[in-house]
Design an enzyme around this catalytic site. Structure first.
Site, PDB file in Angstrom:
ATOM      1  N   PRO A  80     -60.004-155.755 -10.485  1.00 30.32           N
ATOM      2  CA  PRO A  80     -59.027-154.955 -11.232  1.00 30.32           C
ATOM      3  C   PRO A  80     -58.327-154.755 -10.444  1.00 30.32           C
ATOM      4  CG  PRO A  80     -61.361-154.466 -11.135  1.00 30.32           C
ATOM      5  CD  PRO A  80     -61.425-155.843 -10.588  1.00 30.32           C
ATOM      6  N   CYS A  81     -57.008-154.028 -10.896  1.00 26.09           N
ATOM      7  CA  CYS A  81     -55.989-154.837 -10.080  1.00 26.09           C
ATOM      8  C   CYS A  81     -55.125-153.186 -10.094  1.00 26.09           C
ATOM      9  CB  CYS A  81     -55.071-155.434 -10.508  1.00 26.09           C
ATOM     10  SG  CYS A  81     -54.593-155.404 -12.838  1.00 26.09           S
ATOM     11  N   GLN A  82     -55.518-152.056 -10.706  1.00 21.51           N
ATOM     12  CA  GLN A  82     -54.861-150.573 -10.543  1.00 21.51           C
ATOM     13  C   GLN A  82     -54.405-150.224  -9.343  1.00 21.51           C
ATOM     14  OE1 GLN A  82     -57.674-151.099 -12.264  1.00 21.51           O
ATOM     15  NE2 GLN A  82     -57.509-150.846 -14.105  1.00 21.51           N
ATOM     16  N   PHE A  84     -52.689-152.511  -7.097  1.00 17.98           N
ATOM     17  CA  PHE A  84     -51.895-153.021  -6.603  1.00 17.98           C
ATOM     18  C   PHE A  84     -50.849-152.367  -7.475  1.00 17.98           C
ATOM     19  CE2 PHE A  84     -55.218-155.535  -4.835  1.00 17.98           C
ATOM     20  CZ  PHE A  84     -54.967-155.436  -3.764  1.00 17.98           C
ATOM     21  N   ASN A 123     -53.702-161.536 -11.813  1.00 15.96           N
ATOM     22  CA  ASN A 123     -53.068-160.190 -11.078  1.00 15.96           C
ATOM     23  C   ASN A 123     -52.210-159.845 -12.053  1.00 15.96           C
ATOM     24  OD1 ASN A 123     -53.967-158.323  -9.311  1.00 15.96           O
ATOM     25  ND2 ASN A 123     -55.792-158.822  -9.614  1.00 15.96           N
TER      26      ASN A 123
END
Length: 342
Positions: A80-82, A84, A123
């Site tokens: 999960p990249c929220q 960043f 990502n």
């Protein structure tokens, strides 16, 4: 025929696994802790063992049991990249404090314990600027992985949407490259131009579409077909929140264009107030099936019945497009086969 084993971390509804399977990998395990994601994954990948818990609580010994002494050829995952993402950072230099950021370290933990022959991670491009990513890169190189990483535009791989992603690949077997763009252009028309009307379809996923108040419907009807946006509307349709200079996002309540790429399919893809998600010519937002097709899911990909529009929107928007996964996975499988012959 030799089997090539893969594991899918942070599997969501299975977009990455769909590409892995189509490329020729046997996906032996997947990991997620979201109930709807797990149900969707199992509907489409019934032969894969799904670990339904927080990945931080997973005992690697249980994963090794599934491999039964076989090598792990590929560890793939999209942490999960929220935290960043550029939207979450709100134009600040540092990522927001989001507990999901540290899940990149879980990917590293699995690599250290399982020692896969190759790795692949996807990502947001902004991840490369952060200390956490630089630390992971150093650790992977120290483990002997030859690494390549760079941001790519997925529309250059035949995906019908504008989306930039960071791709990381690595190998213990020698130099490895990220799959090159295919140069194929696929448009909105190519993917959803053939769709039946919502009223006639027998596909329950195609029936999932946003409903609106009469005043919103009037605004949608007034939006010019094939790419129109709120900027094209008369002043009387302008929302109060958009009247101040610099306020609001210009793509909201915008229509897709038939012969162009879609805007990025996000977790808000069924809500035209979240982006350019109106149908090019119909007076409605795109349906869940149309969003899934723009993400390159197969036309018969299954989603759990009776989940909310918000939930299915998140499942579709958060997924890695299966076609993009396939292209990157096939490139890695070719690397593995070439290395085994040398």
């Amino acid at each position: 025929m030799k089997k090539y084993f893969a594991i899918d971390l942070f599997s969501g509804c299975g977009g990455l696994s769909e590409g892995l399977r189509n490329a020729g990998f046997d996906v032996v395990a997947a990991f997620d802790n979201d109930v709807d994601s797990i149900e969707a994954y199992r509907l489409n990948h019934p032969d894969t063992k799904v670990f339904e818990s927080d990945i931080r609580d997973v005992d690697i010994a249980d994963v090794k049991e599934i491999l039964r002494g076989n090598p792990l050829h590929l560890l793939a995952g999209c942490p999960p990249c929220q935290g960043f993402s550029s939207m979450r950072r709100l134009n600040k230099k540092h990522s927001k404090r989001d507990g999901r950021n540290n899940l990149v370290l879980e990917y590293l933990r699995f690599v250290k314990k399982l020692k896969p022959l190759t790795i692949m991670m996807e990502n947001v491009p902004g991840l490369v600027n952060y200390t956490l990513f630089k630390y992971v890169v150093r650790e992977l190189r120290a483990l002997g992985y030859k690494l390549k990483f760079k941001p790519v535009n997925i529309q250059e791989y035949g995906i019908p949407q504008r989306r930039k992603r960071l791709v990381v690949v690595g190998s213990l077997l020698g130099d490895i490259d990220i799959a090159k763009p295919t140069g194929e252009k696929v448009t909105v028309r190519d993917m959803i131009g053939h769709m039946q009307s919502v009223s006639k379809t027998k596909d329950p996923v195609h029936k999932i579409v946003a409903s609106h108040k009469p005043e919103v419907m009037e605004r949608i009807k007034a939006t010019p077909k094939n790419g129109g946006s709120r900027a094209d509307l008369p002043k009387n349709f302008e929302l109060a929140c958009h009247k101040e200079d610099g306020m609001g996002f210009h793509d909201v309540y915008g229509r897709l264009r038939w012969d162009d790429y879609s805007s990025t399919i996000t977790g808000g893809c069924l809500n035209p107030s979240k982006g350019r998600f109106l149908h090019p010519s119909k007076n409605r937002a795109i349906t869940a099936r149309e969003a899934a097709l723009l993400q390159t899911f197969p036309k018969d990909y299954k989603f759990p019945p009776n989940i909310s529009k918000t939930s299915i929107s998140l499942l579709i928007g958060n997924a890695l497009p299966p076609k993009f996964s396939y292209i990157q996975s096939a490139n890695i499988l070719n690397h593995l086969r070439t290395a085994s012959k040398s």
